[in-house]
Write a protein that holds these residues in place. Structure first.
Motif: not given
Length: 107
Positions: A56-62
């Motif tokens: 949940q602490d991984v905010l985004s992967i783009i």
């Protein structure tokens, strides 16, 4: 065994505001970029494991195809500049990604 640093021309981390860090991975070839995206090489579970966080602490992967790049952003364990913060600019946090092993079948 090949590592992420073998197929990436740039692996870096940087401050993404007082509460976030971002990691940029720029691949040397379009083929390796597409393979990494297709296999979800960089994913929330991996980033969480490498940095001792919850997914949940991984905010985004783009993925950003024009640059053959993947950007991952995480919540900082401590705000930038807070007592105990060891890297105010976030520029020294990419090291765990450098030696990330690739699957044995990676060409």
């Amino acid at each position: 065994m090949r590592q992420l640093s073998d197929i990436a021309s740039v692996i870096r981390s940087k401050n993404a505001g007082p509460y976030a860090l971002t990691f940029d991975i720029l691949f040397k070839t379009q083929a390796d970029f597409e393979r990494a995206v297709g296999r979800a090489l960089i994913n929330p579970d991996l980033i969480a494991r490498l940095y001792g966080l919850s997914p949940q602490d991984v905010l985004s992967i783009i993925a950003f195809p024009p640059a053959h790049a993947i950007k991952a952003t995480i919540r900082r364990p401590l705000p930038s500049g807070a007592v105990g913060d060891t890297d105010i600019y976030g520029a020294q946090q990419h090291a765990p990604l450098l030696s990330l092993p690739l699957d044995p079948d990676w060409p």
